[in-house]
Design a protein around this motif. Structure first.
Motif, mmCIF file in Angstrom:
data_model
loop_
_atom_site.group_PDB
_atom_site.id
_atom_site.type_symbol
_atom_site.label_atom_id
_atom_site.label_comp_id
_atom_site.label_asym_id
_atom_site.label_seq_id
_atom_site.Cartn_x
_atom_site.Cartn_y
_atom_site.Cartn_z
ATOM 1 N N ASP A 81 0.607 -1.541 -0.022
ATOM 2 C CA ASP A 81 -0.523 0.393 0.143
ATOM 3 C C ASP A 81 0.728 1.500 -0.163
ATOM 4 O O ASP A 81 0.336 2.322 -0.598
ATOM 5 N N ILE A 82 1.676 0.715 0.778
ATOM 6 C CA ILE A 82 3.045 2.317 0.933
ATOM 7 C C ILE A 82 3.396 2.942 -0.870
ATOM 8 O O ILE A 82 3.538 3.922 -0.996
ATOM 9 N N LEU A 83 3.735 1.515 -1.456
ATOM 10 C CA LEU A 83 4.108 1.842 -2.425
ATOM 11 C C LEU A 83 3.706 1.890 -3.521
ATOM 12 O O LEU A 83 3.453 3.628 -4.077
ATOM 13 N N ALA A 84 2.211 1.757 -3.536
ATOM 14 C CA ALA A 84 1.407 2.269 -4.513
ATOM 15 C C ALA A 84 0.813 3.495 -3.947
ATOM 16 O O ALA A 84 0.241 3.962 -4.955
ATOM 17 N N TRP A 85 0.778 4.276 -2.659
ATOM 18 C CA TRP A 85 0.210 5.518 -3.136
ATOM 19 C C TRP A 85 1.811 5.730 -3.246
ATOM 20 O O TRP A 85 2.113 6.888 -3.765
ATOM 21 N N VAL A 174 -5.939 6.721 -14.051
ATOM 22 C CA VAL A 174 -5.108 4.708 -14.568
ATOM 23 C C VAL A 174 -3.545 5.138 -13.902
ATOM 24 O O VAL A 174 -2.853 3.645 -13.832
ATOM 25 N N LEU A 175 -2.693 6.236 -13.897
ATOM 26 C CA LEU A 175 -1.559 5.780 -13.740
ATOM 27 C C LEU A 175 -1.368 4.872 -12.504
ATOM 28 O O LEU A 175 -0.683 4.195 -12.199
ATOM 29 N N MET A 176 -2.158 5.630 -11.354
ATOM 30 C CA MET A 176 -2.550 5.701 -9.939
ATOM 31 C C MET A 176 -2.838 4.415 -9.761
ATOM 32 O O MET A 176 -2.189 3.346 -9.206
ATOM 33 N N ILE A 177 -3.371 3.620 -10.810
ATOM 34 C CA ILE A 177 -4.592 2.267 -10.601
ATOM 35 C C ILE A 177 -3.819 1.294 -10.949
ATOM 36 O O ILE A 177 -3.342 0.291 -10.175
ATOM 37 N N VAL A 178 -2.481 1.509 -12.245
ATOM 38 C CA VAL A 178 -1.720 1.085 -12.435
ATOM 39 C C VAL A 178 -0.395 0.906 -11.857
ATOM 40 O O VAL A 178 0.191 -0.536 -11.238
ATOM 41 N N GLY A 179 0.050 1.686 -10.947
ATOM 42 C CA GLY A 179 0.480 2.080 -9.542
ATOM 43 C C GLY A 179 0.402 1.032 -8.861
ATOM 44 O O GLY A 179 1.240 0.015 -8.292
ATOM 45 N N ALA A 180 -0.457 1.124 -8.580
ATOM 46 C CA ALA A 180 -0.877 -0.167 -6.857
ATOM 47 C C ALA A 180 -1.213 -1.250 -8.414
ATOM 48 O O ALA A 180 -0.273 -2.189 -6.931
ATOM 49 N N LEU A 181 -1.613 -1.857 -9.078
ATOM 50 C CA LEU A 181 -1.537 -3.006 -9.341
ATOM 51 C C LEU A 181 0.234 -3.685 -9.643
ATOM 52 O O LEU A 181 0.555 -4.245 -9.043
ATOM 53 N N VAL A 182 1.199 -2.931 -9.941
ATOM 54 C CA VAL A 182 1.942 -3.013 -10.345
ATOM 55 C C VAL A 182 2.715 -2.712 -8.913
ATOM 56 O O VAL A 182 3.736 -4.385 -8.925
ATOM 57 N N GLY A 185 1.595 -6.607 -6.817
ATOM 58 C CA GLY A 185 2.003 -7.545 -7.662
ATOM 59 C C GLY A 185 4.208 -7.945 -7.327
ATOM 60 O O GLY A 185 4.243 -9.201 -7.675
ATOM 61 N N ALA A 186 4.296 -6.389 -7.715
ATOM 62 C CA ALA A 186 5.551 -6.820 -7.289
ATOM 63 C C ALA A 186 5.828 -6.998 -5.696
ATOM 64 O O ALA A 186 6.848 -8.220 -5.772
ATOM 65 N N VAL A 187 5.256 -7.055 -4.791
ATOM 66 C CA VAL A 187 5.181 -7.142 -3.527
ATOM 67 C C VAL A 187 5.064 -8.585 -2.933
ATOM 68 O O VAL A 187 5.426 -9.478 -2.750
ATOM 69 N N MET A 188 4.267 -9.188 -3.735
ATOM 70 C CA MET A 188 3.174 -10.617 -3.748
ATOM 71 C C MET A 188 4.454 -11.651 -4.557
ATOM 72 O O MET A 188 4.564 -12.774 -4.023
ATOM 73 N N ASP A 189 5.609 -11.066 -5.558
ATOM 74 C CA ASP A 189 6.271 -11.574 -6.508
ATOM 75 C C ASP A 189 7.462 -12.138 -5.096
ATOM 76 O O ASP A 189 8.351 -13.150 -5.292
ATOM 77 N N THR A 191 7.476 -11.654 -2.047
ATOM 78 C CA THR A 191 6.948 -12.693 -0.534
ATOM 79 C C THR A 191 6.433 -14.148 -0.729
ATOM 80 O O THR A 191 6.231 -14.208 0.425
ATOM 81 N N GLY A 192 5.394 -13.624 -2.056
ATOM 82 C CA GLY A 192 5.108 -14.936 -2.159
ATOM 83 C C GLY A 192 3.795 -14.832 -1.507
ATOM 84 O O GLY A 192 3.215 -15.685 -1.306
ATOM 85 N N ILE A 193 2.646 -13.719 -0.474
ATOM 86 C CA ILE A 193 2.332 -13.626 -0.520
ATOM 87 C C ILE A 193 1.315 -13.187 -1.161
ATOM 88 O O ILE A 193 1.277 -12.057 -1.806
ATOM 89 N N ALA A 194 0.195 -13.519 -1.262
ATOM 90 C CA ALA A 194 -1.443 -13.126 -2.341
ATOM 91 C C ALA A 194 -1.858 -12.002 -1.388
ATOM 92 O O ALA A 194 -1.949 -11.645 -0.084
ATOM 93 N N LEU A 195 -2.321 -10.961 -1.609
ATOM 94 C CA LEU A 195 -2.256 -9.480 -1.830
ATOM 95 C C LEU A 195 -3.360 -8.995 -1.794
ATOM 96 O O LEU A 195 -4.220 -8.252 -1.597
ATOM 97 N N ILE A 196 -4.117 -9.990 -3.298
ATOM 98 C CA ILE A 196 -5.073 -9.024 -4.004
ATOM 99 C C ILE A 196 -6.486 -10.475 -4.258
ATOM 100 O O ILE A 196 -5.119 -11.562 -4.374
#
Length: 196
Positions: A81-85, A174-182, A185-189, A191-196
């Protein structure tokens, strides 16, 4: 950290912008100090954001917190969430001059920071409803409506904060939405922890 009175004033400014009233900018602190202080909106938004993590783990996480430990799981949520923000803001700051947003970047960042924090609090009841009722057809529909409302209000906020630039408002959203998804995705890759 700003005072409670300042936070209320900043929230009211963001709400006015979302309501289509450009004078909402006058309630925001657009000074250099106000720009940096606006990042404290992340801390202000933390309680309702943390509530969304608890809802996700309790309703959709299927007991993963006990398997991996709460520090790892909630730490991954916090990092994402901090990265997405912050990530979309960093991108905007890097490209502000080439796209002609040099003068718009301060009101844009200040407005979106406080607007994001305000929306986190406004939509917090949804997370409580899902926590107590569970995820079903009705709550899923409500979640879709909350998401649509959040996107629409963000576009309006940016539109009025940047001097009624609709194309820019849509592009930034759109940039904010894409930034959140990226970010997620990066944190899940990593940590291996599903977040969405």
């Amino acid at each position: 950290m700003p005072s409670i009175d300042d936070i209320v004033r900043f929230f009211s400014g963001a709400a006015l912008l979302m309501a289509g009233r450009s004078e909402g900018l006058k309630r925001l602190d657009l000074s250099a100090d106000g720009f940096w202080q606006s990042f404290s909106a992340i801390v202000v938004a933390l309680p309702p954001i943390a509530l969304s993590w608890i809802e996700f783990e309790s309703v959709q996480g299927e007991g993963r917190v006990t398997d991996m430990g709460p520090v790892a799981v909630y730490g991954a949520h916090a990092l994402a969430d901090i990265l997405a923000w912050v990530l979309p803001i960093l991108v905007l700051m890097l490209v502000a001059k080439p796209i002609g947003y040099s003068r718009k970047i301060v009101p844009l960042v200040v407005a979106t920071n406080w607007g994001g924090a305000m929306l986190a609090w406004v939509f917090a009841p949804y997370w409580l409803i899902v926590l107590f009722v569970g995820m079903g057809g009705g709550t899923a529909l409500l979640g879709t409506l909350v998401t649509i409302a959040s996107i629409a209000l963000t576009v309006r906020l940016i539109f009025f904060a940047t001097g009624k630039d609709l194309g820019g408002a849509v592009a930034v959203t759109v940039l904010m939405i894409v930034g959140a998804l990226v970010s997620y995705g990066a944190v899940m890759d990593v940590t291996g922890i599903a977040l969405i």
